[in-house]
Design an enzyme around this catalytic site. Structure first.
Site, PDB file in Angstrom:
ATOM      1  N   HIS A  28       0.797  -1.225   0.000  1.00  0.00           N
ATOM      2  CA  HIS A  28       0.000   0.000   0.000  1.00  0.00           C
ATOM      3  C   HIS A  28       0.831   1.277   0.000  1.00  0.00           C
ATOM      4  O   HIS A  28       0.270   2.367  -0.072  1.00  0.00           O
ATOM      5  CB  HIS A  28      -0.951   0.008   1.203  1.00  0.00           C
ATOM      6  CG  HIS A  28      -2.153  -0.854   1.003  1.00  0.00           C
ATOM      7  ND1 HIS A  28      -3.229  -0.467   0.237  1.00  0.00           N
ATOM      8  CD2 HIS A  28      -2.431  -2.105   1.430  1.00  0.00           C
ATOM      9  CE1 HIS A  28      -4.134  -1.433   0.230  1.00  0.00           C
ATOM     10  NE2 HIS A  28      -3.667  -2.441   0.940  1.00  0.00           N
ATOM     11  N   LYS A 216      -6.385  15.175   3.521  1.00  0.00           N
ATOM     12  CA  LYS A 216      -5.663  13.893   3.543  1.00  0.00           C
ATOM     13  C   LYS A 216      -4.681  13.909   4.705  1.00  0.00           C
ATOM     14  O   LYS A 216      -4.496  14.954   5.340  1.00  0.00           O
ATOM     15  CB  LYS A 216      -4.941  13.616   2.225  1.00  0.00           C
ATOM     16  CG  LYS A 216      -4.106  14.766   1.702  1.00  0.00           C
ATOM     17  CD  LYS A 216      -3.490  14.411   0.356  1.00  0.00           C
ATOM     18  CE  LYS A 216      -4.487  14.547  -0.765  1.00  0.00           C
ATOM     19  NZ  LYS A 216      -4.791  13.278  -1.425  1.00  0.00           N
ATOM     20  N   ARG A 217      -4.065  12.796   4.969  1.00  0.00           N
ATOM     21  CA  ARG A 217      -3.071  12.712   6.028  1.00  0.00           C
ATOM     22  C   ARG A 217      -1.991  13.765   5.800  1.00  0.00           C
ATOM     23  O   ARG A 217      -1.590  14.021   4.664  1.00  0.00           O
ATOM     24  CB  ARG A 217      -2.474  11.303   6.027  1.00  0.00           C
ATOM     25  CG  ARG A 217      -1.437  11.009   7.079  1.00  0.00           C
ATOM     26  CD  ARG A 217      -1.188   9.507   7.148  1.00  0.00           C
ATOM     27  NE  ARG A 217      -0.824   8.949   5.862  1.00  0.00           N
ATOM     28  CZ  ARG A 217       0.428   8.820   5.416  1.00  0.00           C
ATOM     29  NH1 ARG A 217       1.445   9.229   6.160  1.00  0.00           N
ATOM     30  NH2 ARG A 217       0.687   8.287   4.242  1.00  0.00           N
ATOM     31  N   LYS A 222       2.716  14.597   0.545  1.00  0.00           N
ATOM     32  CA  LYS A 222       1.379  15.028   0.113  1.00  0.00           C
ATOM     33  C   LYS A 222       1.314  16.540  -0.113  1.00  0.00           C
ATOM     34  O   LYS A 222       0.357  17.059  -0.654  1.00  0.00           O
ATOM     35  CB  LYS A 222       0.324  14.574   1.122  1.00  0.00           C
ATOM     36  CG  LYS A 222       0.183  13.044   1.168  1.00  0.00           C
ATOM     37  CD  LYS A 222      -0.835  12.607   2.205  1.00  0.00           C
ATOM     38  CE  LYS A 222      -0.896  11.085   2.312  1.00  0.00           C
ATOM     39  NZ  LYS A 222      -1.569  10.435   1.187  1.00  0.00           N
ATOM     40  N   THR A 324      -7.342   7.966  -2.607  1.00  0.00           N
ATOM     41  CA  THR A 324      -8.781   7.677  -2.804  1.00  0.00           C
ATOM     42  C   THR A 324      -9.607   8.955  -2.692  1.00  0.00           C
ATOM     43  O   THR A 324     -10.713   9.018  -3.211  1.00  0.00           O
ATOM     44  CB  THR A 324      -9.293   6.654  -1.773  1.00  0.00           C
ATOM     45  OG1 THR A 324      -9.016   7.114  -0.452  1.00  0.00           O
ATOM     46  CG2 THR A 324      -8.661   5.295  -1.989  1.00  0.00           C
ATOM     47  N   LYS A 328     -13.037  10.166  -4.721  1.00  0.00           N
ATOM     48  CA  LYS A 328     -14.266  10.606  -4.042  1.00  0.00           C
ATOM     49  C   LYS A 328     -14.697  11.983  -4.527  1.00  0.00           C
ATOM     50  O   LYS A 328     -15.896  12.225  -4.758  1.00  0.00           O
ATOM     51  CB  LYS A 328     -14.044  10.613  -2.528  1.00  0.00           C
ATOM     52  CG  LYS A 328     -13.820   9.230  -1.934  1.00  0.00           C
ATOM     53  CD  LYS A 328     -13.218   9.312  -0.528  1.00  0.00           C
ATOM     54  CE  LYS A 328     -12.785   7.929  -0.049  1.00  0.00           C
ATOM     55  NZ  LYS A 328     -11.992   7.986   1.200  1.00  0.00           N
TER      56      LYS A 328
END
Length: 478
Positions: A28, A216-217, A222, A324, A328
């Protein structure tokens, strides 16, 4: 292996055959901190029998490799489970599985051709891809009932059990009444989110603005910080050339940092400090707004995602496994600004880059820089006056708050290598954000692009993903 050998008294070969036939490994993430390596002494001390089994699995595996011969580009340390007094759990997982997969095409390719190259060259048929998916029933039917009802009115309810039939919406991309209703639904969802935020924080949201969403995290790759650097740039624009801000914008951040991840917490501190000052600046009033929502969670996401106009998917290329949130927000009618990373690539395969705001260097360039060490953030900085002005704010006291934290961020970018290439991608990101503003001014075209995104979101259904696992990995047929 322990159960089969010790408790069921099977031979090694029979037990190993059962294990290999039973176990499959889904990777992952490619991030080092998640590819666990356990100290030998700790496993030996806490799980002595398990350690003996790992040691024997490794001994047999290394003997097989030596018998077959090493490639000229590898060493035995590259394929051993135990090296430098550490147990490499990902290698153990690959050796003990009949199937290994990543969760997006790019992720699986890097896993196969770089991270696990020594293993994929020996077990080529073992490596596959299974792109992640999300549940339309949760993230559209449940989270966005207005849009779900409208879709059903247009194309019937087959899409609820067969999300790929959302493609029928493509018949309405030139229907002005449909596009107008799509905009109306988005506006209502913005009002709903605004009311919830006010009830929780007491902050009034510019409902008429573009909702630019980054949820997001909190992690360096990121690149919430890249988003913030752009906000600081727009803050300057507001003061110097306010006529260039043609679209009011509300930047919404939702994130949590891992408990021990100090750098992520410093970025949160910086975002919240900028938010407090910028939101009180009379020059930016009605033009820019920044929110960092407290205690981000799934319940919040179910309110934010239906209200999003722009989806921030700006990870450093090669670092995001799939994402993800991108799926969404696409499904709920947001357009995406993003790098060619993770499932963004499959997204643009479906909708074309015409309906996606692409920016940034690609995965191969990132990986090449990491390998050859030739990236110079100072060189990028010296050539971009916008960056110079923005980064100066981190160290000259302009931003009130934790000055030690802000200086740490400054030095991480300019003097500690800019690990995630924020400065390298800054100019490209600003250009893409300018395209966002210009496109948003044309409501008809914007809504058309939103509808095209919704229509192609069926591919990212978890129904499709699970069906692929069932058929290709679990051998359950159709």
């Amino acid at each position: 292996m322990r159960l089969l050998i010790d408790e069921h008294e099977l031979s090694w070969d029979v037990a190993w055959g059962i294990v290999r036939a039973t176990v499959s490994y889904t990777n992952h993430t490619l991030m080092d901190e998640a590819l666990e390596k356990w100290p030998v002494f700790l496993v030996k001390e806490q799980l002595p029998r398990v350690y003996l089994l790992i040691e024997e699995i490794n001994r047999r595996h290394c003997l097989e490799v030596e018998y077959e011969g090493l490639h000229e580009w590898e060493k035995i340390e590259d394929i051993s489970i135990i090296t430098n007094n550490e147990i490499h759990m990902a290698r153990l997982a690959v050796i003990g599985s009949h199937s290994v997969n990543g969760v997006a095409k790019l992720h699986s390719s890097i896993l196969k051709n770089r991270l696990m190259k020594s293993f994929s060259s020996r077990f080529p048929s073992r490596f596959t891809n299974k792109t992640n998916g999300i549940s339309h029933r949760q993230w559209l039917l449940n989270a966005n009932p207005l849009l779900a009802t409208f879709i059903t009115e247009l194309i019937g309810d087959e899409w609820k059990s067969n999300p790929q039939s959302l493609e029928k919406l493509l018949a309405f991309t030139e229907d002005s009444a449909v596009l107008s209703e799509l905009a109306s639904i988005k506006y209502t969802n913005k009002q709903r989110l605004s009311q919830k935020i006010y009830a929780k924080t007491g902050q009034h949201i510019m409902v008429e603005s573009l909702f630019d969403v980054h949820i997001k995290r909190l992690h360096g790759y990121k690149r919430q910080l890249l988003n913030l650097l752009h906000i600081l740039y727009l803050w300057d624009v507001c003061h110097e050339k306010p006529e260039l801000i043609k679209v009011p914008r509300t930047f919404i951040f939702g994130a949590k940092a891992a408990p021990g991840y100090l750098y992520a917490k410093r970025v949160i501190s910086l975002i919240t400090s900028v938010s407090e000052q910028l939101n009180q600046d009379p020059i930016t009033k009605g033009k820019l707004q920044v929110l960092f929502l407290p205690n981000y969670n799934v319940t919040q996401a179910e309110l934010i995602i239906p209200a999003a106009d722009l989806s921030e998917q700006i990870s450093t290329a090669s670092k995001e496994a799939s994402g993800t949130g991108n799926m969404k927000m696409m499904m709920n009618g947001a357009l995406t600004i993003g790098t060619m990373d993770g499932a963004n690539i499959e997204m643009t395969d479906l909708i074309s880059t015409e309906h996606f705001f692409e920016f940034g260097i690609g995965a191969e360039e990132v990986l090449a820089y990491e390998q050859n060490g030739r990236y110079s953030p100072r060189e990028v900085y010296n050539q971009d006056q916008r960056l110079q002005k923005v980064l100066k704010k981190l160290v000259d006291g302009t931003i009130k708050g934790d000055q030690v934290a802000f200086k740490d961020i400054y030095y991480s970018l300019l003097y500690n290598g800019d690990e995630y290439f924020l400065l390298k991608d800054f100019g490209s990101y600003v250009h893409a954000q300018n395209q966002v503003q210009n496109q948003y001014l044309d409501s008809h075209t914007w809504q058309k692009k939103c509808l095209i995104n919704i229509a192609h979101s069926g591919y990212f259904s978890s129904d499709r993903t699970i069906s692929e696992y069932a058929t290709d990995i679990w051998g359950l047929g159709t």
